[in-house]
Structures are given as structure tokens and as C-alpha cells.
Design a protein around this motif. Sequence first.
Motif, PDB file in Angstrom:
ATOM      1  N   CYS A 142       0.780  -1.229   0.033  1.00 31.19           N
ATOM      2  CA  CYS A 142       0.053  -0.242  -0.127  1.00 31.19           C
ATOM      3  C   CYS A 142       0.948   1.426   0.024  1.00 31.19           C
ATOM      4  O   CYS A 142       0.200   2.476  -0.421  1.00 31.19           O
ATOM      5  CB  CYS A 142      -1.072   0.042   1.218  1.00 31.19           C
TER       6      CYS A 142
ATOM      7  N   VAL B 102     -10.038  -2.504   0.321  1.00 32.60           N
ATOM      8  CA  VAL B 102      -9.062  -3.850   0.479  1.00 32.60           C
ATOM      9  C   VAL B 102      -9.814  -5.010   0.325  1.00 32.60           C
ATOM     10  O   VAL B 102      -9.429  -5.883  -0.267  1.00 32.60           O
ATOM     11  CB  VAL B 102      -8.475  -3.472   1.698  1.00 32.60           C
TER      12      VAL B 102
ATOM     13  N   PHE C 242      -4.938  -1.827  -7.652  1.00 30.21           N
ATOM     14  CA  PHE C 242      -4.435  -1.686  -6.504  1.00 30.21           C
ATOM     15  C   PHE C 242      -2.810  -1.658  -6.389  1.00 30.21           C
ATOM     16  O   PHE C 242      -2.388  -0.808  -5.622  1.00 30.21           O
ATOM     17  CB  PHE C 242      -4.929  -2.877  -5.443  1.00 30.21           C
TER      18      PHE C 242
ATOM     19  N   VAL D 250      -5.528   1.837   2.590  1.00 35.09           N
ATOM     20  CA  VAL D 250      -5.065   2.011   1.135  1.00 35.09           C
ATOM     21  C   VAL D 250      -4.694   3.389   0.818  1.00 35.09           C
ATOM     22  O   VAL D 250      -3.935   3.682   0.085  1.00 35.09           O
ATOM     23  CB  VAL D 250      -6.210   1.343   0.309  1.00 35.09           C
TER      24      VAL D 250
ATOM     25  N   GLY E  97      -1.394   4.934   2.431  1.00 40.64           N
ATOM     26  CA  GLY E  97      -0.258   4.428   1.940  1.00 40.64           C
ATOM     27  C   GLY E  97       0.100   5.651   0.794  1.00 40.64           C
ATOM     28  O   GLY E  97       1.260   6.071   0.910  1.00 40.64           O
TER      29      GLY E  97
END
Length: 282
Positions: free
Chosen positions: A113, A166, A200, A228, A231
Amino acid sequence: GGPSEEEKEALRRRAERKREGMVARFACKKPIYDNCAVLNMKGELISYATRKKAEWYLEKGLARVVKDQPFTIGLTFEPVKQVPIDGVECRRNACVVCGHDEHYSRFHLVPTCYSKHFPAMQKAFRSHDIVVVCLPCHRVINARYSNVHKELQREFGNPTRKQASVGSVRKAARILLNDEVMMKVPETRKDELLRRVADFFGKTTEELEEDDLETAAMLDDAANDHIVSFGKHVTEELLTRESPTEEIEKFILFWRERFVTLMEPQYLPTDWQLYYELRVEQ
């Protein structure tokens, strides 16, 4: 009184089925390290490579096959970066924490992430930060890493924007890794699942690799939606500082040190280094 013998047996069978399900879903189906020997033009061993990398050298005309068993290639050029001959070792397909050599998967020391948002230069040596970890150790480090995420949230603050769930990425990866289920999945649905996982990792579907799917399938519940986007938030913050390259390298070092401290791995490769490819002060 306590549970009867029949109830204990039922619980034992249920736990065994759960363990078997975890193994079938998450454990690598084949060895992670192929350990194909790579020789220089003098015929000296300089490194080991995956079969895929060895085939790439052959396709580009940069190497020739020396022998098939064990698979060995000889480079037809002199590599710029020379490795000490006595410092080369093959990689063990075993957990770097406990040494267990069954039911293992890849583990990213720097969580994806964060690393998926790194500049290309720092992504180039990401393989150094991918190690082999057995499933029990994988669950332990995921739980301990969740506390590190919280520590970073206190330092960097929480972003307000959200990205893909996620949970949805993890579910997509698990479907893609299940051969039996995929036989019944239409191509359009498969493309949709691949795009979800690829997005992702900041990749195209063509760039997506099996280890990306395995990593996505193992995403911990602690890494929720805010993690997520967090990050990206952290990486963007580091890149706006006065010395962005140094800040990213310090961040990589931070995660390497955390892994070593939290798990005390006993079986890291002898040539694994905390400061590998980092120019930060030791």
C-alpha cells in the motif's frame, strides 16, 4: 462439564479443514526460488535467477544454456555490477523467520500500500524486500504490522480521500487464484477482477504477476480502506520534503528494521542487508 470427546473431535476436524483451506488458498503452488545458476564469461558463478529471468536472458541473446540440470546459463556479456564470487548463495524455499519449508508465501517487508506509490528508482530493488514466510508467521507479522500502520497514522495524520476497498481487492485475488472457480467465470468478469487487483498495485493487467495476486489475497483486515489511501498519503508527504529520495529510502529502512525487530528472523539469506541499495547514513 467441558466438551465431550465427540465435540472435541468435531472442533479438531473443523480446525484442520480451516488450515487445509488456508494452505490451498494462500500457500505458493510451486517453489518461489528456481535458483537457476548464472555464470559470467569466465564460467564463474555470479548469481542465481528465476527461470523466467533466465529465459529472458536467453531470448535477448544475452546468455546461452550451459546445462539443463541444474539449469545453468552463461552470460555473453560482462555485467556492470560485479558480485564477489564467494558471496553468492542460492535462496532457500523456506520461511526466513522459523525455517519451516512447507506452506509458505511471499511477504513484502515494505507493505505494497506504500511501495506501489514509490518512484521507479526505489521500485527497482523491491525484490530485496520480498521474503519467504510460512503461513503461521505470515498471520503473526500481519497482526504486528497493523500496529505499525497505526503508529504511522499518528505521525502523518489520516487522509480524507478513499480508494478501492481492500476487502474487494482481496476477494478478487482469491477468486483469480482459485482454478476451480475460474473455470466458471466469464472472460468479462475475469477482466474486471484483474483490473481491480492491478489498480491496487498501480499496474496494468498485463504487468500483474502471480505474486501480486498472492499478496492481495493475504491482505489483512487491519489494512482497511483508510490504510489503502493512507499509503498514498504517506508517500506523497515524503516526496514533498526537501530530500525526497532520502526520505523514501529512510522509509524503506524503517520497514526493514521493523520486520527484523518484530519477528527476529533466524533464516534470512546471508547476503541480505538492512542498507541494501540505500544511501542513508548508517
